[in-house]
Design a protein around this motif. Sequence first.
Motif, PDB file in Angstrom:
ATOM      1  N   GLU A  40      30.307  26.584  25.135  1.00 59.95           N
ATOM      2  CA  GLU A  40      31.406  26.846  24.203  1.00 59.95           C
ATOM      3  C   GLU A  40      31.185  28.163  23.464  1.00 59.95           C
ATOM      4  OE1 GLU A  40      32.184  23.645  21.564  1.00 59.95           O
ATOM      5  OE2 GLU A  40      32.714  22.224  23.158  1.00 59.95           O
ATOM      6  N   LEU A  41      29.949  28.432  23.086  1.00 55.56           N
ATOM      7  CA  LEU A  41      29.646  29.692  22.411  1.00 55.56           C
ATOM      8  C   LEU A  41      29.823  30.862  23.380  1.00 55.56           C
ATOM      9  CD1 LEU A  41      28.715  31.065  19.838  1.00 55.56           C
ATOM     10  CD2 LEU A  41      26.342  30.653  20.528  1.00 55.56           C
ATOM     11  N   GLU A  42      29.432  30.650  24.619  1.00 55.60           N
ATOM     12  CA  GLU A  42      29.643  31.672  25.655  1.00 55.60           C
ATOM     13  C   GLU A  42      31.129  31.990  25.790  1.00 55.60           C
ATOM     14  OE1 GLU A  42      29.061  32.132  30.527  1.00 55.60           O
ATOM     15  OE2 GLU A  42      28.340  30.361  29.463  1.00 55.60           O
ATOM     16  N   GLN A  43      31.954  30.948  25.839  1.00 55.44           N
ATOM     17  CA  GLN A  43      33.397  31.149  25.971  1.00 55.44           C
ATOM     18  C   GLN A  43      33.972  31.833  24.737  1.00 55.44           C
ATOM     19  OE1 GLN A  43      35.196  30.715  28.672  1.00 55.44           O
ATOM     20  NE2 GLN A  43      37.015  31.481  27.613  1.00 55.44           N
ATOM     21  N   SER A  44      33.437  31.508  23.573  1.00 55.83           N
ATOM     22  CA  SER A  44      33.895  32.142  22.336  1.00 55.83           C
ATOM     23  C   SER A  44      33.653  33.652  22.375  1.00 55.83           C
ATOM     24  CB  SER A  44      33.169  31.518  21.142  1.00 55.83           C
ATOM     25  OG  SER A  44      33.476  32.208  19.944  1.00 55.83           O
ATOM     26  N   MET A  45      32.517  34.052  22.912  1.00 55.48           N
ATOM     27  CA  MET A  45      32.201  35.476  23.017  1.00 55.48           C
ATOM     28  C   MET A  45      33.130  36.167  24.010  1.00 55.48           C
ATOM     29  SD  MET A  45      28.061  35.048  23.011  1.00 55.48           S
ATOM     30  CE  MET A  45      27.690  36.766  23.249  1.00 55.48           C
ATOM     31  N   ILE A  46      33.398  35.505  25.124  1.00 57.35           N
ATOM     32  CA  ILE A  46      34.310  36.069  26.120  1.00 57.35           C
ATOM     33  C   ILE A  46      35.694  36.275  25.512  1.00 57.35           C
ATOM     34  CG2 ILE A  46      35.491  35.616  28.311  1.00 57.35           C
ATOM     35  CD1 ILE A  46      32.969  34.066  29.182  1.00 57.35           C
ATOM     36  N   GLU A  47      36.155  35.276  24.773  1.00 60.24           N
ATOM     37  CA  GLU A  47      37.480  35.367  24.159  1.00 60.24           C
ATOM     38  C   GLU A  47      37.538  36.489  23.129  1.00 60.24           C
ATOM     39  OE1 GLU A  47      38.191  31.474  22.651  1.00 60.24           O
ATOM     40  OE2 GLU A  47      38.547  30.593  24.650  1.00 60.24           O
ATOM     41  N   ARG A  48      36.441  36.682  22.397  1.00 60.08           N
ATOM     42  CA  ARG A  48      36.420  37.767  21.407  1.00 60.08           C
ATOM     43  C   ARG A  48      36.509  39.128  22.097  1.00 60.08           C
ATOM     44  NH1 ARG A  48      38.262  39.986  17.085  1.00 60.08           N
ATOM     45  NH2 ARG A  48      36.898  41.609  16.237  1.00 60.08           N
ATOM     46  N   GLN A  50      37.858  39.721  24.966  1.00 62.18           N
ATOM     47  CA  GLN A  50      39.213  39.839  25.504  1.00 62.18           C
ATOM     48  C   GLN A  50      40.195  40.255  24.407  1.00 62.18           C
ATOM     49  OE1 GLN A  50      40.231  39.101  29.033  1.00 62.18           O
ATOM     50  NE2 GLN A  50      41.671  40.524  28.087  1.00 62.18           N
ATOM     51  N   GLU A  51      40.033  39.689  23.222  1.00 58.35           N
ATOM     52  CA  GLU A  51      40.895  40.058  22.093  1.00 58.35           C
ATOM     53  C   GLU A  51      40.772  41.551  21.782  1.00 58.35           C
ATOM     54  OE1 GLU A  51      39.789  37.712  18.766  1.00 58.35           O
ATOM     55  OE2 GLU A  51      40.492  35.812  19.622  1.00 58.35           O
ATOM     56  N   LEU A  52      39.549  42.052  21.800  1.00 59.98           N
ATOM     57  CA  LEU A  52      39.317  43.461  21.478  1.00 59.98           C
ATOM     58  C   LEU A  52      39.942  44.376  22.528  1.00 59.98           C
ATOM     59  CD1 LEU A  52      35.607  43.149  20.347  1.00 59.98           C
ATOM     60  CD2 LEU A  52      37.536  43.720  18.875  1.00 59.98           C
ATOM     61  N   ILE A  53      39.810  43.989  23.795  1.00 62.97           N
ATOM     62  CA  ILE A  53      40.399  44.798  24.861  1.00 62.97           C
ATOM     63  C   ILE A  53      41.921  44.773  24.770  1.00 62.97           C
ATOM     64  CG2 ILE A  53      40.736  44.929  27.367  1.00 62.97           C
ATOM     65  CD1 ILE A  53      37.822  44.025  27.677  1.00 62.97           C
ATOM     66  N   ASP A  54      42.476  43.584  24.566  1.00 65.98           N
ATOM     67  CA  ASP A  54      43.932  43.459  24.482  1.00 65.98           C
ATOM     68  C   ASP A  54      44.486  44.204  23.272  1.00 65.98           C
ATOM     69  OD1 ASP A  54      43.866  41.899  26.732  1.00 65.98           O
ATOM     70  OD2 ASP A  54      44.023  39.985  25.665  1.00 65.98           O
ATOM     71  N   GLY A  55      43.740  44.163  22.163  1.00 63.21           N
ATOM     72  CA  GLY A  55      44.224  44.781  20.936  1.00 63.21           C
ATOM     73  C   GLY A  55      43.851  46.236  20.786  1.00 63.21           C
ATOM     74  N   GLU A  56      43.052  46.753  21.739  1.00 64.94           N
ATOM     75  CA  GLU A  56      42.607  48.153  21.696  1.00 64.94           C
ATOM     76  C   GLU A  56      42.017  48.490  20.330  1.00 64.94           C
ATOM     77  OE1 GLU A  56      45.969  50.508  22.800  1.00 64.94           O
ATOM     78  OE2 GLU A  56      45.948  49.836  24.879  1.00 64.94           O
ATOM     79  N   GLU A  57      41.149  47.596  19.847  1.00 61.50           N
ATOM     80  CA  GLU A  57      40.608  47.738  18.498  1.00 61.50           C
ATOM     81  C   GLU A  57      39.295  48.511  18.446  1.00 61.50           C
ATOM     82  OE1 GLU A  57      40.391  43.985  16.442  1.00 61.50           O
ATOM     83  OE2 GLU A  57      42.116  43.196  17.526  1.00 61.50           O
ATOM     84  N   ALA A  78      32.735  35.635  32.586  1.00 58.48           N
ATOM     85  CA  ALA A  78      33.020  36.906  31.908  1.00 58.48           C
ATOM     86  C   ALA A  78      33.393  38.016  32.884  1.00 58.48           C
ATOM     87  CB  ALA A  78      31.801  37.339  31.088  1.00 58.48           C
ATOM     88  N   THR A  79      33.413  37.728  34.177  1.00 64.91           N
ATOM     89  CA  THR A  79      33.674  38.762  35.182  1.00 64.91           C
ATOM     90  C   THR A  79      34.979  39.502  34.921  1.00 64.91           C
ATOM     91  OG1 THR A  79      32.426  37.582  36.892  1.00 64.91           O
ATOM     92  CG2 THR A  79      34.048  39.185  37.636  1.00 64.91           C
ATOM     93  N   THR A  80      36.045  38.769  34.652  1.00 64.44           N
ATOM     94  CA  THR A  80      37.353  39.401  34.446  1.00 64.44           C
ATOM     95  C   THR A  80      37.331  40.353  33.258  1.00 64.44           C
ATOM     96  OG1 THR A  80      38.504  37.486  35.392  1.00 64.44           O
ATOM     97  CG2 THR A  80      39.793  38.969  34.009  1.00 64.44           C
ATOM     98  N   VAL A  81      36.680  39.944  32.181  1.00 62.51           N
ATOM     99  CA  VAL A  81      36.594  40.798  30.994  1.00 62.51           C
ATOM    100  C   VAL A  81      35.822  42.077  31.317  1.00 62.51           C
ATOM    101  CG1 VAL A  81      35.565  40.989  28.697  1.00 62.51           C
ATOM    102  CG2 VAL A  81      36.850  38.951  29.310  1.00 62.51           C
ATOM    103  N   PHE A  82      34.735  41.958  32.064  1.00 64.21           N
ATOM    104  CA  PHE A  82      33.945  43.143  32.401  1.00 64.21           C
ATOM    105  C   PHE A  82      34.721  44.088  33.321  1.00 64.21           C
ATOM    106  CE2 PHE A  82      30.064  40.454  31.425  1.00 64.21           C
ATOM    107  CZ  PHE A  82      29.777  41.131  30.256  1.00 64.21           C
ATOM    108  N   LEU A  83      35.512  43.537  34.224  1.00 65.80           N
ATOM    109  CA  LEU A  83      36.343  44.388  35.076  1.00 65.80           C
ATOM    110  C   LEU A  83      37.356  45.160  34.232  1.00 65.80           C
ATOM    111  CD1 LEU A  83      37.057  42.019  38.113  1.00 65.80           C
ATOM    112  CD2 LEU A  83      35.523  43.989  38.062  1.00 65.80           C
ATOM    113  N   GLN A  84      37.954  44.485  33.266  1.00 66.75           N
ATOM    114  CA  GLN A  84      38.903  45.162  32.378  1.00 66.75           C
ATOM    115  C   GLN A  84      38.201  46.213  31.533  1.00 66.75           C
ATOM    116  OE1 GLN A  84      40.647  41.921  30.197  1.00 66.75           O
ATOM    117  NE2 GLN A  84      42.079  41.387  31.827  1.00 66.75           N
ATOM    118  N   ALA A  85      36.959  45.933  31.153  1.00 70.62           N
ATOM    119  CA  ALA A  85      36.209  46.859  30.301  1.00 70.62           C
ATOM    120  C   ALA A  85      35.920  48.175  31.017  1.00 70.62           C
ATOM    121  CB  ALA A  85      34.906  46.211  29.841  1.00 70.62           C
ATOM    122  N   LEU A  86      35.890  48.162  32.342  1.00 69.25           N
ATOM    123  CA  LEU A  86      35.678  49.405  33.085  1.00 69.25           C
ATOM    124  C   LEU A  86      36.812  50.400  32.843  1.00 69.25           C
ATOM    125  CD1 LEU A  86      34.414  48.111  36.564  1.00 69.25           C
ATOM    126  CD2 LEU A  86      33.050  48.905  34.620  1.00 69.25           C
TER     127      LEU A  86
END
Length: 260
Positions: A40-48, A50-57, A78-86
């Motif tokens: 659950e903590l792992e998922q919480s970090m992934i969601e955070r 994702q929020e930063l990437i989506d919000g361009e913060e 977390a693979t999808t988030v890391f792909l977006q982070a590229l």
Amino acid sequence: MNEQIPSSLDPRLANLFLGDLDQVSEACIQLINTVFDDPELEQSMIERLQELIDGEEGFLPGELCMALILGELRSAPATTVFLQALREEDEMLQRISIRSLQRIGDPAFEALLEMLEDSTLEGETSALAIEALEGISLHQLPQQRASIEERLRRDLMSTQLPLQRREACATALSHLGMADATDLIETVLQRDFPHGNVLLEEAVESLKENPQGQSGIAEDPIENVLGWLELDLVPGAEIEIEPLLPGGNPPREETDLTEH
């Protein structure tokens, strides 16, 4: 460095936002085992992330540490988030994402290949994806070399793709030691770059010196990556250091006495 703690953040991650960078780094190391035992903590970090990437913060050091922890744990979700982070402009986030995708390995492999199916993918992003793909092959999936080499060979030959992507393919082929890579790159040089191309020429030279390519990939330990954060230094960046005189002042420029 007491950054504002995001209100939605799990309280157990608070130490990533308190104290100086040394303390943040220590908190990062200590959290690895905690997150490992708590999906659950792992998922919480992934969601955070994702929020930063989506919000361009933008990303605080503590949030970059979250990405680093997920990579250290080889977090497949977390693979999808890391792909977006590229695709992000944050170079430190890009380097952490490449390292993380390489550590995730097999679950990231097909996702990277699928990402590279997009012929409109920007040159820089595709080059980063190729670097991650190359690292997976060298580090974890040598049995997938045929699939990777086919992709690299096709992209290198394509004049429709961005130059940066084609250069990354040549570099990756030299690292992998593909059987016909030398002839292939030389053919592309003669056909498409009559005035030369530094990266392709370096790839050819590397293959001639080491036809078998690299036997593996040297991964930076997490302590090294945290050192990058503390120094605000992206690996490969150039540092310009101006020498100082004993008093701590920079030397004055020499004066041409002939002008006076």
